[in-house]
Motif scaffolding. Structure first.
Motif, PDB file in Angstrom:
ATOM      1  N   ASN A   1      67.200  62.481  49.029  1.00  0.00           N
ATOM      2  CA  ASN A   1      67.873  62.256  50.306  1.00  0.00           C
ATOM      3  C   ASN A   1      67.731  63.437  51.237  1.00  0.00           C
ATOM      4  N   LYS A   2      67.777  64.614  50.643  1.00  0.00           N
ATOM      5  CA  LYS A   2      67.690  65.816  51.468  1.00  0.00           C
ATOM      6  C   LYS A   2      66.596  66.723  50.925  1.00  0.00           C
ATOM      7  N   VAL A   3      65.600  66.963  51.736  1.00  0.00           N
ATOM      8  CA  VAL A   3      64.493  67.816  51.312  1.00  0.00           C
ATOM      9  C   VAL A   3      64.642  69.162  52.012  1.00  0.00           C
ATOM     10  N   PRO A   4      64.669  70.251  51.243  1.00  0.00           N
ATOM     11  CA  PRO A   4      64.894  71.558  51.875  1.00  0.00           C
ATOM     12  C   PRO A   4      63.642  72.168  52.530  1.00  0.00           C
ATOM     13  N   THR A   5      62.474  71.585  52.256  1.00  0.00           N
ATOM     14  CA  THR A   5      61.218  72.187  52.724  1.00  0.00           C
ATOM     15  C   THR A   5      61.087  72.130  54.249  1.00  0.00           C
ATOM     16  N   LYS A   6      60.579  73.222  54.833  1.00  0.00           N
ATOM     17  CA  LYS A   6      60.366  73.289  56.282  1.00  0.00           C
ATOM     18  C   LYS A   6      58.915  73.708  56.557  1.00  0.00           C
ATOM     19  N   PHE A   7      58.478  73.514  57.794  1.00  0.00           N
ATOM     20  CA  PHE A   7      57.117  73.931  58.147  1.00  0.00           C
ATOM     21  C   PHE A   7      56.899  75.424  57.884  1.00  0.00           C
ATOM     22  N   SER A   8      57.982  76.201  57.973  1.00  0.00           N
ATOM     23  CA  SER A   8      57.830  77.645  57.739  1.00  0.00           C
ATOM     24  C   SER A   8      57.492  77.957  56.274  1.00  0.00           C
ATOM     25  N   ASP A   9      57.683  76.988  55.384  1.00  0.00           N
ATOM     26  CA  ASP A   9      57.288  77.176  53.982  1.00  0.00           C
ATOM     27  C   ASP A   9      55.800  76.933  53.786  1.00  0.00           C
ATOM     28  N   VAL A  10      55.167  76.374  54.791  1.00  0.00           N
ATOM     29  CA  VAL A  10      53.737  76.072  54.711  1.00  0.00           C
ATOM     30  C   VAL A  10      52.987  77.107  55.537  1.00  0.00           C
TER      31      VAL A  10
ATOM     32  N   GLY B   1      42.240  66.379  51.992  1.00  0.00           N
ATOM     33  CA  GLY B   1      41.830  67.734  51.643  1.00  0.00           C
ATOM     34  C   GLY B   1      41.768  67.945  50.141  1.00  0.00           C
ATOM     35  N   PRO B   2      41.155  69.059  49.706  1.00  0.00           N
ATOM     36  CA  PRO B   2      41.004  69.336  48.284  1.00  0.00           C
ATOM     37  C   PRO B   2      42.353  69.554  47.592  1.00  0.00           C
ATOM     38  N   PRO B   3      42.368  69.465  46.255  1.00  0.00           N
ATOM     39  CA  PRO B   3      43.603  69.645  45.494  1.00  0.00           C
ATOM     40  C   PRO B   3      44.248  71.005  45.744  1.00  0.00           C
ATOM     41  N   GLY B   4      45.556  71.023  45.726  1.00  0.00           N
ATOM     42  CA  GLY B   4      46.288  72.281  45.762  1.00  0.00           C
ATOM     43  C   GLY B   4      46.365  72.959  47.116  1.00  0.00           C
ATOM     44  N   THR B   5      45.951  72.254  48.179  1.00  0.00           N
ATOM     45  CA  THR B   5      45.954  72.884  49.503  1.00  0.00           C
ATOM     46  C   THR B   5      47.267  72.684  50.254  1.00  0.00           C
ATOM     47  N   GLY B   6      48.192  71.951  49.661  1.00  0.00           N
ATOM     48  CA  GLY B   6      49.509  71.850  50.290  1.00  0.00           C
ATOM     49  C   GLY B   6      49.792  70.517  50.954  1.00  0.00           C
ATOM     50  N   LYS B   7      49.114  69.465  50.527  1.00  0.00           N
ATOM     51  CA  LYS B   7      49.346  68.154  51.131  1.00  0.00           C
ATOM     52  C   LYS B   7      50.754  67.660  50.811  1.00  0.00           C
ATOM     53  N   THR B   8      51.133  67.799  49.545  1.00  0.00           N
ATOM     54  CA  THR B   8      52.478  67.390  49.146  1.00  0.00           C
ATOM     55  C   THR B   8      53.524  68.250  49.856  1.00  0.00           C
ATOM     56  N   LEU B   9      53.222  69.538  49.909  1.00  0.00           N
ATOM     57  CA  LEU B   9      54.132  70.479  50.567  1.00  0.00           C
ATOM     58  C   LEU B   9      54.343  70.087  52.033  1.00  0.00           C
ATOM     59  N   LEU B  10      53.258  69.753  52.727  1.00  0.00           N
ATOM     60  CA  LEU B  10      53.351  69.346  54.129  1.00  0.00           C
ATOM     61  C   LEU B  10      54.133  68.051  54.290  1.00  0.00           C
ATOM     62  N   ALA B  11      53.881  67.097  53.403  1.00  0.00           N
ATOM     63  CA  ALA B  11      54.611  65.830  53.468  1.00  0.00           C
ATOM     64  C   ALA B  11      56.101  66.072  53.303  1.00  0.00           C
ATOM     65  N   ARG B  12      56.432  66.947  52.358  1.00  0.00           N
ATOM     66  CA  ARG B  12      57.847  67.271  52.144  1.00  0.00           C
ATOM     67  C   ARG B  12      58.434  67.972  53.365  1.00  0.00           C
ATOM     68  N   ALA B  13      57.615  68.829  53.988  1.00  0.00           N
ATOM     69  CA  ALA B  13      58.094  69.543  55.176  1.00  0.00           C
ATOM     70  C   ALA B  13      58.379  68.568  56.324  1.00  0.00           C
TER      71      ALA B  13
END
Ligand code: ATP
Length: 269
Positions: A10-19, A57-69
């Motif tokens: 429900n609440k994702v703490p990730t922000k663009f500043s984490d990427v 993009g290739p694995p491990g480049t932060g796609k999941t991280l960006l989606a969460r952000a």
């Protein structure tokens, strides 16, 4: 992507500043955040909000991280599913699981659905003789029909990650489906520095550590590789009872990682 593979947050703490880095991708995704935050602004002017965005993009480049952000910045619930594990986990019920997932997201709208490794479901259909993969095709068809069926005002946006856009079924890329692509490349020199900085943020780093030097020594490292490097260096420092991580520890970690890479390529090929 090492996070939960199937579920709702429900609440994702990730922000663009984490990427770190990926400035162009972030610029494009800021728009998606605005669609989710202010859907009525777009509906009133008669605009249809995009339904699907492909993160390429290739694995491990932060796609999941960006989606969460995106979910974190928009403050909307985040529904995740990894396509490959999804197929394994729900044999025989893939299509109905897709339906449930989309139903739940619609109920929680505005919301993000994130499908990792979409290529494992979304490969071109009917490639093999007789099709063969009925299960996979039914699951893919269900995703397509769910996206087509979105009410104009539903404000559910599907983000999907892939490193093989070339093998995707063209039906997925049609207007009204995944008609937007955001490219997430391996980080360049400056971006590697920025990523290292993010992962050193809460660690005791000695003064002799040079981000620039480390960044130079890590061409072709992904964000995930760099994160791992910082952790390996911390382990190295801890092992010899240091209270700060020194450049020497980073070099040892680099040696260990590059040796590991050589070994693994030897065993695989
Ligand atoms: P995969 O395709 O393997 O699922 P991915 O592109 O989804 O990979 P992530 O799972 O988002 O990559 O990245 C793994 C981890 O690496 C992230 O949780 C994050 O800690 C780190 N990372 C990757 N890219 C970045 C970045 N640009 N800035 C900061 N951290 C990053």
């Amino acid at each position: 992507s090492r996070a939960k593979r199937y579920g709702k947050e429900n609440k994702v703490p990730t922000k663009f500043s984490d990427v770190a880095g990926h400035e162009e991708a972030k610029r494009e995704l800021v728009e998606v955040v605005d669609f989710l935050k202010n859907p009525t602004k777009y509906h009133q002017i008669g605009a249809e909000i995009p339904k699907g965005v492909l993160l390429v993009g290739p694995p491990g480049t932060g796609k999941t991280l960006l989606a969460r952000a995106v979910a974190g910045e928009a403050d909307v619930p985040f529904f995740t599913v990894s396509a490959s594990e999804f197929m394994e986990m729900f044999v025989g019920v893939g299509a109905s699981r897709v339906r449930t997932l989309f139903d739940e997201a619609r109920k929680g709208a505005p919301a993000i659905i994130f499908i990792d490794e979409i290529d494992s479901i979304g490969r071109k259909r009917g490639a093999g003789i007789g099709g063969g993969h009925d299960e996979r095709e039914q699951t893919l068809n269900q995703i397509l029909s769910e996206m087509d069926g979105f009410d104009k005002n539903s404000s559910v946006i599907v983000l999907a990650a892939t490193n093989r856009p070339d093998i995707l079924d063209p039906a997925l890329l049609r207007p009204g489906r995944f008609d937007r692509q955001v490219t997430i490349d391996l980080p360049n020199l400056k971006e590697r520095e920025a990523i290292l900085k993010v992962h050193m943020r809460n660690k005791p780093i000695a003064e002799d550590v040079s981000l620039e030097e480390l960044s130079r020594a890590t061409s072709y490292f992904s964000g995930a590789d760099l994160k791992n490097l910082v952790n390996e260096a911390a382990l190295e420092a801890g092992r010899v009872n240091k209270t700060r991580i020194e450049m020497h520890d980073f070099y040892r970690a680099l040696d260990k990682i590059t040796l590991g890479l050589e070994n693994s390529s030897l065993t695989i090929t």
